[in-house]
Design an enzyme around this catalytic site. Structure first.
Site, PDB file in Angstrom:
ATOM      1  N   ILE A 131     -19.148  32.757 123.312  1.00 47.40           N
ATOM      2  CA  ILE A 131     -19.567  31.391 123.691  1.00 47.40           C
ATOM      3  C   ILE A 131     -20.894  31.464 124.451  1.00 47.40           C
ATOM      4  O   ILE A 131     -20.991  32.184 125.448  1.00 47.40           O
ATOM      5  CB  ILE A 131     -18.514  30.714 124.603  1.00 47.40           C
ATOM      6  CG1 ILE A 131     -17.141  30.694 123.944  1.00 47.40           C
ATOM      7  CG2 ILE A 131     -18.958  29.304 124.984  1.00 47.40           C
ATOM      8  CD1 ILE A 131     -16.032  30.170 124.848  1.00 47.40           C
ATOM      9  N   LYS A 200     -15.249  36.490 135.813  1.00 49.86           N
ATOM     10  CA  LYS A 200     -16.028  35.574 134.970  1.00 49.86           C
ATOM     11  C   LYS A 200     -16.278  34.242 135.674  1.00 49.86           C
ATOM     12  O   LYS A 200     -17.387  33.712 135.608  1.00 49.86           O
ATOM     13  CB  LYS A 200     -15.312  35.371 133.632  1.00 49.86           C
ATOM     14  CG  LYS A 200     -15.336  36.634 132.767  1.00 49.86           C
ATOM     15  CD  LYS A 200     -14.393  36.519 131.591  1.00 49.86           C
ATOM     16  CE  LYS A 200     -14.461  37.725 130.674  1.00 49.86           C
ATOM     17  NZ  LYS A 200     -13.382  37.758 129.682  1.00 49.86           N
TER      18      LYS A 200
HETATM   19  N1  HSE Z   1     -10.489  41.644 127.867  1.00 50.75           N
HETATM   20  C1  HSE Z   1     -11.402  40.557 127.781  1.00 50.75           C
HETATM   21  C2  HSE Z   1     -10.645  39.328 127.277  1.00 50.75           C
HETATM   22  C3  HSE Z   1     -12.519  40.897 126.854  1.00 50.75           C
HETATM   23  O1  HSE Z   1      -9.516  39.498 126.815  1.00 50.75           O
HETATM   24  O2  HSE Z   1     -11.151  38.237 127.392  1.00 50.75           O
HETATM   25  C4  HSE Z   1     -13.650  39.924 126.834  1.00 50.75           C
HETATM   26  O3  HSE Z   1     -14.293  39.832 128.080  1.00 50.75           O
END
Ligand code: HSE
Length: 407
Positions: A131, A200
């Site tokens: 994204i 994130k």
């Molecule tokens: N392990 C992460 C997820 C990978 O499942 O979103 C992508 O950042």
């Protein structure tokens, strides 16, 4: 011809090499020159693959190669990714990464190093896989005062929650499938305990509000306590359970939280299934906007990395700016936030009403006749937690999203 190196040839790094090969014509047309992956760094051997011909085990081969202007860091983890990235930036090379752990931990320092050396440190692939959310925050939404960022930011947990609900799979089986498909982290606790989503939302919030939100300050709960009964209750209440990562302005402050939430069909995030991720961003001029796509997996994540590489090549080394700075963003306590709570209860309705007030959506499941579920009225989290902590009839509780949060 622009020459690029890739450090780390795992799921994402190998994907980057593949995308540059697969889309070489379109990329050359858009950039105005060919982009070639000249070197790939990894400890492993890759016999019989395209990586074999460009493989090196020595970082110096990349650092000291004046032809290489952009380096992809898809090694993951902090060591040696941090030292390598820092040295590359100091050597005047742009670095593009999918490494959210590194960005969340040392992003401020690495961005400062990049600025000081007139190059870019780009990390589109660190949040939401394919994204294009970082560039959206850095460019398209720069006229906005952002009031909220809420997302499903982890593909592995979304895959687990979806397959538990839709296919009746158990947690372990669903996690194993997510691992087999290359979605999960090397240590999947980072996914299922919510740490990955936490990093994130810290990165996105730093960009959205202009400052540095430390991921260590974000209250984080994963999905390990969600069981089949919770999923059945959610279905009976016409809801889905989703691991939501949120940060929101409230008054003069911002609060942030990563936690499983029960959300209803009024919230478009209920329709985000499997490995898909979505991010909702609210601005004071634009209103609510939403971005959707594959949150994990080799090619989608690689696509985001390649987009960053191309941006570096097109900018010819000029740094790309962002609003991610060292000024700390301090958070309001989540305990003040008001919402309803879903409760699984082994007491009587009368007891529940006496303790929580006007409860609603009282639900009894045939499979679990010894208990019932209900929703509390909207109340501050600290008020709810204080009552629930003293109430030994509570089996479990999950936060319920408010209707207006979805608007
Ligand atoms: N392990 C992460 C997820 C990978 O499942 O979103 C992508 O950042």
């Amino acid at each position: 011809m622009a020459k690029v190196a890739v450090m780390g040839c795992g799921t994402v790094g190998a994907g980057v090499i593949r995308v540059f090969d697969m889309n070489s014509g379109a990329i050359a047309r858009r950039v105005g020159e060919k982009v070639e992956v000249k070197r790939a760094l990894d400890l492993r051997e890759f016999p019989g693959t395209p990586i074999e011909k460009i493989l090196t085990h020595d970082f110096q081969d990349i650092l000291n190669d004046p032809e290489i202007s952009v380096v992809v860091e898809t090694m993951g983890g902090l060591k040696p990714a941090f030292q390598f990235t820092k040295q590359l930036l100091e050597a005047g090379k742009c670095v593009c990464t999918s490494n959210k752990e590194l960005v969340a931990e040392h992003g401020v320092e690495l961005l400062e190093t990049a600025r000081a050396h007139g190059v870019s440190y780009l990390f589109e692939a660190s949040c939401g896989g394919g994204i294009p959310i970082i560039r959206t925050l850095n460019e398209s939404l720069t006229a906005e005062e952002i009031s909220e960022v809420t997302g499903i930011l982890n593909g592995t947990t979304n895959y687990i929650l979806t397959t538990m609900a839709d296919e009746g799979k158990d947690f372990e089986t669903a996690l194993k499938e997510a691992q087999e498909m290359g979605y999960a982290e090397l240590h999947p606790e980072a996914d299922v305990e919510g740490w990955d989503a936490c990093r994130k939302i810290a990165i996105l919030s730093s960009l959205a509000y202009g400052g540095h939100l430390s991921y260590k300050d974000v209250d984080t709960e994963g999905i390990t306590k969600i069981d089949a009964a919770d999923i059945l209750y959610a279905a009976a209440l016409e809801c889905r359970i989703r691991l939501l990562a949120t940060s929101r302005r409230e008054g003069n402050g911002i609060w942030a939280l990563v936690a499983p939430m029960m959300i209803g069909h009024e919230n478009p995030l209920t329709t985000v299934d499997g490995v898909m991720n979505a991010v909702m961003v609210k601005g004071n001029a634009v209103g609510t906007t939403m971005y959707y796509g594959s949150g994990a997996g080799s090619l989608p994540t690689a696509s985001a990395v390649c987009g960053d590489v191309i941006e570096c090549v097109k900018n010819n080394g000029r740094p790309v700016s962002s609003d991610y700075s060292s000024g700390p963003i301090s958070l309001l306590p989540v305990d003040e936030v008001e919402r309803p709570f879903f409760v699984r209860y082994r007491g009587t309705e009368t007891e529940a009403i006496r303790k929580y007030g006007e409860i609603s959506h009282i639900t009894v499941l045939k499979k679990y006749p010894e208990e019932f579920g209900f929703l509390t009225p909207v109340m501050a989290e600290k008020t709810f937690k204080a009552i629930a902590a003293e109430d030994d009839k509570v089996i479990k509780w999950i936060r319920r999203g408010k209707k207006e949060e979805a608007e």
